[in-house]
Design a protein around this motif. Structure first.
Motif, PDB file in Angstrom:
ATOM      1  N   PRO A  63       0.811  -1.220   0.000  1.00 20.39           N
ATOM      2  CA  PRO A  63       0.000   0.000   0.000  1.00 20.39           C
ATOM      3  C   PRO A  63       0.847   1.275   0.000  1.00 20.39           C
ATOM      4  CG  PRO A  63      -0.858  -1.572   1.593  1.00 20.39           C
ATOM      5  CD  PRO A  63       0.424  -2.155   1.064  1.00 20.39           C
ATOM      6  N   LYS A  64       0.377   2.234  -0.770  1.00 23.40           N
ATOM      7  CA  LYS A  64       0.940   3.585  -0.851  1.00 23.40           C
ATOM      8  C   LYS A  64       2.258   3.688  -1.628  1.00 23.40           C
ATOM      9  CE  LYS A  64      -1.643   5.693   0.229  1.00 23.40           C
ATOM     10  NZ  LYS A  64      -2.884   5.692  -0.611  1.00 23.40           N
ATOM     11  N   GLY A  66       2.277   3.547  -4.940  1.00 25.69           N
ATOM     12  CA  GLY A  66       1.992   4.068  -6.286  1.00 25.69           C
ATOM     13  C   GLY A  66       1.107   3.145  -7.111  1.00 25.69           C
ATOM     14  N   ASN A  68      -2.248   3.066  -7.622  1.00 23.47           N
ATOM     15  CA  ASN A  68      -3.256   3.709  -8.480  1.00 23.47           C
ATOM     16  C   ASN A  68      -2.626   4.451  -9.656  1.00 23.47           C
ATOM     17  OD1 ASN A  68      -6.028   3.273  -7.187  1.00 23.47           O
ATOM     18  ND2 ASN A  68      -4.693   3.766  -5.462  1.00 23.47           N
ATOM     19  N   ARG A 140       8.396   1.539  -3.130  1.00 24.20           N
ATOM     20  CA  ARG A 140       8.707   2.937  -2.843  1.00 24.20           C
ATOM     21  C   ARG A 140       9.566   2.968  -1.592  1.00 24.20           C
ATOM     22  NH1 ARG A 140       3.935   7.493  -1.752  1.00 24.20           N
ATOM     23  NH2 ARG A 140       5.239   9.293  -2.161  1.00 24.20           N
ATOM     24  N   TYR A 203       8.816   3.774  -7.323  1.00 25.98           N
ATOM     25  CA  TYR A 203       8.127   5.071  -7.378  1.00 25.98           C
ATOM     26  C   TYR A 203       9.124   6.169  -7.754  1.00 25.98           C
ATOM     27  CZ  TYR A 203       5.298   8.988  -5.618  1.00 25.98           C
ATOM     28  OH  TYR A 203       4.581  10.160  -5.497  1.00 25.98           O
ATOM     29  N   LYS A 207       9.173   8.700 -10.928  1.00 24.33           N
ATOM     30  CA  LYS A 207       9.152  10.160 -10.781  1.00 24.33           C
ATOM     31  C   LYS A 207      10.307  10.786 -11.572  1.00 24.33           C
ATOM     32  CE  LYS A 207       7.356  12.917  -8.319  1.00 24.33           C
ATOM     33  NZ  LYS A 207       6.213  13.838  -8.502  1.00 24.33           N
ATOM     34  N   SER A 237       0.077  11.205 -17.241  1.00 27.74           N
ATOM     35  CA  SER A 237       0.165  10.456 -15.979  1.00 27.74           C
ATOM     36  C   SER A 237       1.011  11.151 -14.920  1.00 27.74           C
ATOM     37  CB  SER A 237       0.746   9.055 -16.244  1.00 27.74           C
ATOM     38  OG  SER A 237       0.021   8.420 -17.256  1.00 27.74           O
ATOM     39  N   PHE A 239       1.668  13.661 -11.757  1.00 33.97           N
ATOM     40  CA  PHE A 239       0.828  13.861 -10.572  1.00 33.97           C
ATOM     41  C   PHE A 239      -0.156  15.003 -10.796  1.00 33.97           C
ATOM     42  CE2 PHE A 239      -0.178  15.762  -6.483  1.00 33.97           C
ATOM     43  CZ  PHE A 239      -0.756  14.662  -5.857  1.00 33.97           C
ATOM     44  N   MET A 242      -3.002  13.987 -13.125  1.00 33.82           N
ATOM     45  CA  MET A 242      -3.896  12.996 -12.503  1.00 33.82           C
ATOM     46  C   MET A 242      -4.700  13.609 -11.360  1.00 33.82           C
ATOM     47  SD  MET A 242      -1.948   9.332 -12.762  1.00 33.82           S
ATOM     48  CE  MET A 242      -3.320   8.484 -12.010  1.00 33.82           C
ATOM     49  N   PHE A 257      -6.525   9.409  -2.811  1.00 34.26           N
ATOM     50  CA  PHE A 257      -5.450   8.715  -3.531  1.00 34.26           C
ATOM     51  C   PHE A 257      -4.342   9.652  -4.009  1.00 34.26           C
ATOM     52  CE2 PHE A 257      -8.792   5.419  -4.549  1.00 34.26           C
ATOM     53  CZ  PHE A 257      -8.270   4.493  -3.667  1.00 34.26           C
ATOM     54  N   ARG A 259      -2.388  12.794  -3.089  1.00 32.31           N
ATOM     55  CA  ARG A 259      -2.162  13.707  -1.976  1.00 32.31           C
ATOM     56  C   ARG A 259      -1.089  14.722  -2.336  1.00 32.31           C
ATOM     57  NH1 ARG A 259       1.234  14.182   2.549  1.00 32.31           N
ATOM     58  NH2 ARG A 259       2.550  12.593   1.602  1.00 32.31           N
ATOM     59  N   LYS A 260       0.170  14.287  -2.373  1.00 31.82           N
ATOM     60  CA  LYS A 260       1.276  15.219  -2.604  1.00 31.82           C
ATOM     61  C   LYS A 260       2.135  14.781  -3.790  1.00 31.82           C
ATOM     62  CE  LYS A 260       3.925  18.119   0.460  1.00 31.82           C
ATOM     63  NZ  LYS A 260       4.389  18.283   1.841  1.00 31.82           N
ATOM     64  N   GLY A 261       2.307  13.458  -3.916  1.00 29.97           N
ATOM     65  CA  GLY A 261       3.016  12.928  -5.088  1.00 29.97           C
ATOM     66  C   GLY A 261       4.472  13.317  -5.182  1.00 29.97           C
TER      67      GLY A 261
HETATM   68  P1  A3P Z   1       1.566  10.611  -1.347  1.00 27.83           P
HETATM   69  O1  A3P Z   1       0.615  10.281  -0.231  1.00 27.83           O
HETATM   70  O2  A3P Z   1       2.992  10.651  -0.882  1.00 27.83           O
HETATM   71  O3  A3P Z   1       1.175  11.846  -2.084  1.00 27.83           O
HETATM   72  P2  A3P Z   1      -1.270   4.128  -3.834  1.00 27.83           P
HETATM   73  O4  A3P Z   1      -1.933   4.400  -5.126  1.00 27.83           O
HETATM   74  O5  A3P Z   1      -0.437   2.894  -3.851  1.00 27.83           O
HETATM   75  O6  A3P Z   1      -2.209   4.210  -2.722  1.00 27.83           O
HETATM   76  O7  A3P Z   1      -0.170   5.277  -3.635  1.00 27.83           O
HETATM   77  C1  A3P Z   1      -0.553   6.570  -3.335  1.00 27.83           C
HETATM   78  C2  A3P Z   1       0.626   7.510  -3.463  1.00 27.83           C
HETATM   79  O8  A3P Z   1       0.950   7.673  -4.852  1.00 27.83           O
HETATM   80  C3  A3P Z   1       0.283   8.895  -2.933  1.00 27.83           C
HETATM   81  O9  A3P Z   1       1.502   9.415  -2.409  1.00 27.83           O
HETATM   82  C4  A3P Z   1      -0.142   9.589  -4.204  1.00 27.83           C
HETATM   83  O10 A3P Z   1      -0.157  10.990  -4.128  1.00 27.83           O
HETATM   84  C5  A3P Z   1       0.912   9.066  -5.170  1.00 27.83           C
HETATM   85  N1  A3P Z   1       0.558   9.261  -6.573  1.00 27.83           N
HETATM   86  C6  A3P Z   1      -0.614   9.014  -7.182  1.00 27.83           C
HETATM   87  N2  A3P Z   1      -0.553   9.341  -8.475  1.00 27.83           N
HETATM   88  C7  A3P Z   1       0.689   9.824  -8.701  1.00 27.83           C
HETATM   89  C8  A3P Z   1       1.360  10.344  -9.850  1.00 27.83           C
HETATM   90  N3  A3P Z   1       0.750  10.450 -11.015  1.00 27.83           N
HETATM   91  N4  A3P Z   1       2.640  10.737  -9.700  1.00 27.83           N
HETATM   92  C9  A3P Z   1       3.261  10.646  -8.508  1.00 27.83           C
HETATM   93  N5  A3P Z   1       2.679  10.177  -7.383  1.00 27.83           N
HETATM   94  C10 A3P Z   1       1.407   9.762  -7.476  1.00 27.83           C
END
Ligand code: A3P
Length: 302
Positions: A63-64, A66, A68, A140, A203, A207, A237, A239, A242, A257, A259-261
């Protein structure tokens, strides 16, 4: 507007969550925490029989990390290569969220299916490995993953609040978070790094150079794309793009989903001592491993 089944199912899950006490939102199964609402025991029991196909695209991420982001990239890659512009399905591709009736529908769905999971490899349906589909794994750095997880739990009504920060920090370090320990997942994938059906992306590398990432992912899944298509998918695609489209793509969950990216937000959250504790844990668990090297810990976590 008439709601489709998955949308209304999601709404009723949210309503269910709002009536639930935080302490009831997670339960433990074989030592790992899961969401009571999204992954109840009957869902996980039935999941054991899920039949993966050799031509499925499997996306796996702790989880978290990247997930999505990569779902969106993969859907764009599939659309570009087939020339179709299929609207994304309403349901998340996470198989552990599919109730038994939805698992049945998935069994009848035509190829090529995109399936995803946050499950630890030991808890995945056996066919994930016996059928030998290609598996894309996203990782990540653990410090940013922890920060992202903290905010996600606070914003997601299905999960208990993660507050206060110090408590969540200790829980993450101990693996007492939904889907289990980051380090257990990483060590399990470390053993599979040389499997030609497995590809790991990070991740941070995405980036750094998203076009390169899109190209690698498309090639791995055997989708021939032109340079122009790759550039265009990468452009759609980022951040900021999206995030701008998130209300349309993810409804009320867009804010959850996206947040800050960024890479390095951990510096705004970790105390010096917490940073040291993570450095120590990383050293104990992943120093000297191939995945550890791929995560470029010194660059992103020091
Ligand atoms: P942050 O909370 O650090 O912003 P998941 O999809 O696995 O839940 O991951 C979520 C994380 O991916 C969040 O990180 C989200 O902002 C980031 N994210 C989603 N889309 C992104 C994109 N296009 N580029 C970079 N980060 C992205």
């Amino acid at each position: 507007m008439t709601q489709t089944a998955p949308m209304s199912a999601m709404k009723s899950r949210m309503e269910e969550a709002s009536k639930m006490k935080d302490e009831d939102k997670l339960y433990k199964r074989d030592g790992v925490l899961y969401s009571t609402i999204l992954s109840p025991p009957e869902t996980l029991d039935k999941l054991k029989d899920l039949q993966v196909r050799e031509d499925d695209l499997l996306l796996v991420a702790y989880p978290k990390c990247g997930f999505n982001w990569m779902v969106a990239v993969l859907r764009k890659i599939m659309n570009a290569s087939t020339g179709k512009n299929e609207a994304p399905p309403e349901r998340s591709p996470l198989v552990e969220f599919l109730p038994p009736d939805a698992q049945q529908k998935l069994a009848e769905a035509p190829s090529q299916r995109l399936l995803g999971t946050h499950l630890h490899p030991d808890n995945m349906p056996a066919s994930f490995f016996t059928k030998k589909p290609k598996i894309l794994v996203v990782f990540r750095n653990p410090k940013d993953t922890l920060v992202s997880y903290f905010h996600f739990m606070n914003k997601n009504p299905v999960l208990p609040s993660a507050e206060p920060w110090d408590k969540f920090f200790s829980e993450f370090m101990a693996g007492e978070v939904p889907w289990g320990s980051y380090f257990d997942h990483a060590l399990a994938w470390e053993k599979r790094l040389d499997d030609p059906n497995v590809m790991i992306v990070t991740y941070e590398d995405l980036k750094q150079n998203l076009s390169e990432g899109v190209k690698k992912v498309a090639e791995f899944f055997n989708f021939p794309l032109s340079e122009e298509q790759i550039r265009s998918i990468a452009g759609e695609s980022t951040f900021s793009v999206m995030l701008e489209n998130s209300q349309k793509s993810h409804g009320g969950f867009g804010q959850v989903f996206f947040r800050k990216g960024e890479v390095g937000d951990w510096k705004n959250h970790f105390t010096k001592d917490q940073s040291k504790q993570m450095d120590e844990l990383f050293k104990n668990k992943l120093a000297g491993t191939k995945l550890g090297a791929r995560l470029k810990y010194d660059l992103y976590c020091q």
